[in-house]
Scaffold this motif. Structure first.
Motif, short mmCIF file in Angstrom:
data_model
loop_
_atom_site.label_atom_id
_atom_site.label_comp_id
_atom_site.label_asym_id
_atom_site.label_seq_id
_atom_site.Cartn_x
_atom_site.Cartn_y
_atom_site.Cartn_z
N GLU A 127 29.27 81.72 -49.86
CA GLU A 127 30.69 81.51 -50.16
C GLU A 127 31.40 81.00 -48.91
O GLU A 127 30.91 81.18 -47.79
CB GLU A 127 31.32 82.80 -50.66
N PRO A 128 32.56 80.37 -49.08
CA PRO A 128 33.29 79.86 -47.93
C PRO A 128 33.54 80.93 -46.88
O PRO A 128 33.95 82.05 -47.19
CB PRO A 128 34.61 79.36 -48.54
N TYR A 129 33.22 80.59 -45.64
CA TYR A 129 33.48 81.42 -44.45
C TYR A 129 32.67 82.72 -44.45
O TYR A 129 33.00 83.65 -43.70
CB TYR A 129 34.98 81.69 -44.29
N ALA A 130 31.62 82.80 -45.26
CA ALA A 130 30.74 83.97 -45.22
C ALA A 130 30.19 84.17 -43.82
O ALA A 130 29.98 85.31 -43.37
CB ALA A 130 29.61 83.81 -46.23
N GLU A 131 29.95 83.07 -43.11
CA GLU A 131 29.35 83.16 -41.77
C GLU A 131 30.24 83.92 -40.78
O GLU A 131 29.76 84.42 -39.76
CB GLU A 131 29.02 81.77 -41.22
N ASP A 132 31.54 84.03 -41.08
CA ASP A 132 32.44 84.79 -40.21
C ASP A 132 32.03 86.26 -40.12
O ASP A 132 32.31 86.93 -39.13
CB ASP A 132 33.87 84.74 -40.74
N ARG A 133 31.36 86.75 -41.15
CA ARG A 133 31.03 88.18 -41.22
C ARG A 133 29.61 88.49 -40.75
O ARG A 133 29.24 89.65 -40.64
CB ARG A 133 31.21 88.69 -42.66
#
Length: 267
Positions: free
Chosen positions: A185-191
């Motif tokens: 999902e969008p911006y999952a990599e932030d977590r």
């Protein structure tokens, strides 16, 4: 989730190479940003921030560490990997000062003619690489000529979301990632804190702060009149005066990556 694209930038701030597979060493993708241009007099690094026409330079890694260089209107030249301990030149990358091998007068003349300013081409051996900021890395973890970290990851879902917000399709290469991940999902990599691809573990060190280079067309070097996508990113991805998009990675092993490999989130 899977690794959907791999990109290497043999010469910092020049054109990309799209790869189907690539070895990973302690400095990231083998051959990635091991070469750099510097101002002849000051030794300070040169990028598209100052010289957008650098995006028209094609630098191909030849497998032996050297480069094949080409640019519109100029004959191609070959540059051999220099001796790691000879013809050392003092250079500056952001706040780091180091001494690295100079690639010689022929390469310097070629670049100086194309860019219209005196410059030198330099290369960084692993033995002369820079320490990564120890606020995010262990002592001994190094980076070549990339801005701060060995690797940059972006989720395809994040770019798709940004494109929708801007109102037009954006090229992933505006953001110069090494690894593109599909299926999240969008911006999952932030977590994410740790991931594994192809048996190689990577630490997700910190978000990547973005600059004016994102407004340059990755093929022509022309700047967006509307300052996109930076203008839209500022509306929802800004904190403490910096705009973030993508995540910087530290490799915690060596091996080989191939497009299509599954991506596992470890933490």
């Amino acid at each position: 989730m899977q690794l959907s694209a791999l990109y290497r930038y043999p010469l910092k701030s020049a054109r990309y190479e799209s790869l189907q597979s690539a070895p990973v060493d302690s400095l990231g993708l083998q051959g990635d940003r091991r070469w750099m241009l510097v101002d002849e007099s000051s030794g300070r690094f040169l990028t598209q921030r100052l010289l957008p026409q650098m995006g028209r330079i094609e630098a191909r890694y030849n497998g032996e560490g050297g480069l094949r260089l080409s640019a519109p209107g100029y004959d191609s030249i070959e540059v051999a990997l220099p001796d790691p301990d000879a013809a050392l030149r003092g250079v500056i990358v952001w706040s780091d000062s180091l001494r690295v091998p100079d690639a010689g007068d022929a390469a310097a003349a070629w670049f100086s003619a194309f860019l219209g300013r005196p410059c030198r081409l330099v290369q960084v051996p692993q033995s002369r690489a820079r320490q990564v900021d120890t606020g995010y890395a262990e002592p001994g973890e190094k980076v070549g000529f990339a801005d701060g970290f060995p690797l940059l990851l972006i989720g395809q879902g994040s770019l798709d979301d940004l494109s929708a917000r801007v109102g037009r399709s954006l090229e992933m290469l505006r953001f110069r990632p090494n690894l593109v991940i599909a299926g999240a999902e969008p911006y999952a990599e932030d977590r994410w804190k740790r991931i594994c691809i192809g048996g190689i573990e990577f630490k997700v060190a910190k978000g990547c702060s973005r600059c004016i280079v994102t407004t340059l067309d990755p093929h022509t070097g022309e700047r967006s009149a509307d300052r996109e996508p930076l203008a839209t990113l500022k509306t929802y991805r800004e904190r403490e005066g910096q705009v973030y998009f993508g995540q910087n990675l530290l490799p915690r092993g060596v091996g080989e990556l191939r497009v299509g490999m599954p991506v596992e989130v470890l933490e």
